[in-house]
Design a protein around this motif. Structure first.
Motif, PDB file in Angstrom:
ATOM      1  N   ILE A 114       0.756  -1.094   0.180  1.00  0.00           N
ATOM      2  CA  ILE A 114      -0.064  -0.120   0.020  1.00  0.00           C
ATOM      3  C   ILE A 114       0.964   1.062  -0.097  1.00  0.00           C
ATOM      4  O   ILE A 114       0.691   2.313  -0.685  1.00  0.00           O
ATOM      5  N   ARG A 115       1.923   1.226   0.854  1.00  0.00           N
ATOM      6  CA  ARG A 115       2.780   2.336   0.995  1.00  0.00           C
ATOM      7  C   ARG A 115       3.422   2.512  -0.440  1.00  0.00           C
ATOM      8  O   ARG A 115       3.876   3.683  -0.804  1.00  0.00           O
ATOM      9  N   LEU A 121       1.887   7.427  -6.076  1.00  0.00           N
ATOM     10  CA  LEU A 121       0.738   8.355  -6.393  1.00  0.00           C
ATOM     11  C   LEU A 121       1.146   9.494  -5.440  1.00  0.00           C
ATOM     12  O   LEU A 121       0.090  10.455  -5.405  1.00  0.00           O
ATOM     13  N   ARG A 122       2.225   9.742  -4.864  1.00  0.00           N
ATOM     14  CA  ARG A 122       2.460  10.939  -3.962  1.00  0.00           C
ATOM     15  C   ARG A 122       1.471  11.417  -2.816  1.00  0.00           C
ATOM     16  O   ARG A 122       1.137  12.417  -2.588  1.00  0.00           O
ATOM     17  N   PRO A 124       0.198  10.942   1.261  1.00  0.00           N
ATOM     18  CA  PRO A 124       0.787  11.497   2.403  1.00  0.00           C
ATOM     19  C   PRO A 124       1.075  10.175   3.169  1.00  0.00           C
ATOM     20  O   PRO A 124       2.205  10.170   3.676  1.00  0.00           O
ATOM     21  N   LEU A 125       0.534   9.163   3.122  1.00  0.00           N
ATOM     22  CA  LEU A 125       0.610   7.646   3.690  1.00  0.00           C
ATOM     23  C   LEU A 125       1.992   7.258   3.231  1.00  0.00           C
ATOM     24  O   LEU A 125       2.557   6.540   4.332  1.00  0.00           O
ATOM     25  N   ALA A 126       2.475   7.683   1.944  1.00  0.00           N
ATOM     26  CA  ALA A 126       3.644   7.092   1.531  1.00  0.00           C
ATOM     27  C   ALA A 126       4.898   7.786   2.285  1.00  0.00           C
ATOM     28  O   ALA A 126       5.841   7.186   1.903  1.00  0.00           O
ATOM     29  N   GLN A 127       4.712   8.966   2.722  1.00  0.00           N
ATOM     30  CA  GLN A 127       5.909   9.713   3.271  1.00  0.00           C
ATOM     31  C   GLN A 127       6.354   9.259   4.484  1.00  0.00           C
ATOM     32  O   GLN A 127       7.234   9.677   4.727  1.00  0.00           O
ATOM     33  N   ARG A 128       5.612   8.453   5.277  1.00  0.00           N
ATOM     34  CA  ARG A 128       6.372   7.919   6.531  1.00  0.00           C
ATOM     35  C   ARG A 128       7.258   6.727   6.416  1.00  0.00           C
ATOM     36  O   ARG A 128       6.736   5.503   6.154  1.00  0.00           O
ATOM     37  N   PRO A 129       8.478   6.877   6.271  1.00  0.00           N
ATOM     38  CA  PRO A 129       9.728   6.004   6.324  1.00  0.00           C
ATOM     39  C   PRO A 129       9.358   4.824   7.366  1.00  0.00           C
ATOM     40  O   PRO A 129       9.013   5.535   8.628  1.00  0.00           O
TER      41      PRO A 129
END
Ligand SMILES: [Fe+2]
Length: 215
Positions: A114-115, A121-122, A124-129
């Motif tokens: 999902i991340r 898709l840029r 916000p969820l993606a941005q947390r490493p």
């Protein structure tokens, strides 16, 4: 108010560039804040309480390993701002890495998928490493641990009116007991600028887990 905050930001940046030369012009300016509410007895949900020891982590603004350096100034004309501090991240990390499930729980492959889709898709969820994921879980685990809060050794600091203090709040465990009216400017220091990168929370965690935690 806007002018006051802008001036504080500007003067904080000038001060930092003179005071911490290795980081001069390498930091990124994060948020500036004014803290008008009396800290003693301030109602807040458990994870938002400031009077419990914690390391800072920003759930909506991941740093991906950059350090959180904060300059505080007590602008109350009459009242001290009172902090507690305890041990550093290096000391507490092994315990809370376990408590926060970093050593035992493998990353969820479904969430990883999902991340990565969200990253494409840029969203916000993606941005947390993984690093910020852990730091946030560590922040919560510390505040949930009543025995730790009660029994751990603490140092008390009283910052008088018009004093300022500078803290790596992702490394120094801290709590605010009382005080009203403070200004605060946050700086993010990139890993590449650190004088001792091997002592950063990112390096400490990567050593404990044997994993790459920044992306
Ligand atoms: Fe904090």
């Amino acid at each position: 108010m806007r002018r006051l905050l802008r001036d504080y930001s500007q003067r904080s940046a000038e001060f930092l560039d003179c005071f911490l030369l290795p980081y001069a012009h390498k930091w990124t300016m994060d948020f500036v804040s004014f803290r008008p509410i009396e800290e003693q007895g301030r109602p807040a949900r458990l994870h938002a309480r400031n009077d419990l020891l914690h390391f800072d982590s920003f759930p909506t603004r991941p740093t991906n390993g950059a350090r959180i350096l904060r300059l505080f100034t007590n602008i109350n004309p009459a009242q001290n701002r009172v902090w507690l501090t305890s041990q550093t991240f290096e000391t507490f990390a092994p315990h809370f890495a376990r408590a926060a499930g970093l050593l035992t729980a493998p990353r969820n492959p479904f969430m990883d998928t999902i991340r990565s889709m969200a990253r494409a898709l840029r969203l916000p969820l993606a941005q947390r490493p993984p690093y910020d994921d852990f730091m946030h879980r560590c922040h919560n685990a510390m505040k949930e641990d009543a025995a730790f809060q009660e029994t751990t050794r603490k140092d008390r600091w009283e910052f008088p009116p018009n004093s300022a203090w500078l803290v790596f709040t992702d490394c120094v465990s801290h709590a605010v007991l009382s005080g009203q009216y403070a200004l605060e400017q946050t700086f993010l220091i990139p890993q590449s600028a650190l004088v001792e990168p091997q002592r950063s929370p990112l390096a400490v965690l990567q050593k404990i887990t044997g994993k790459q935690l920044a992306i």
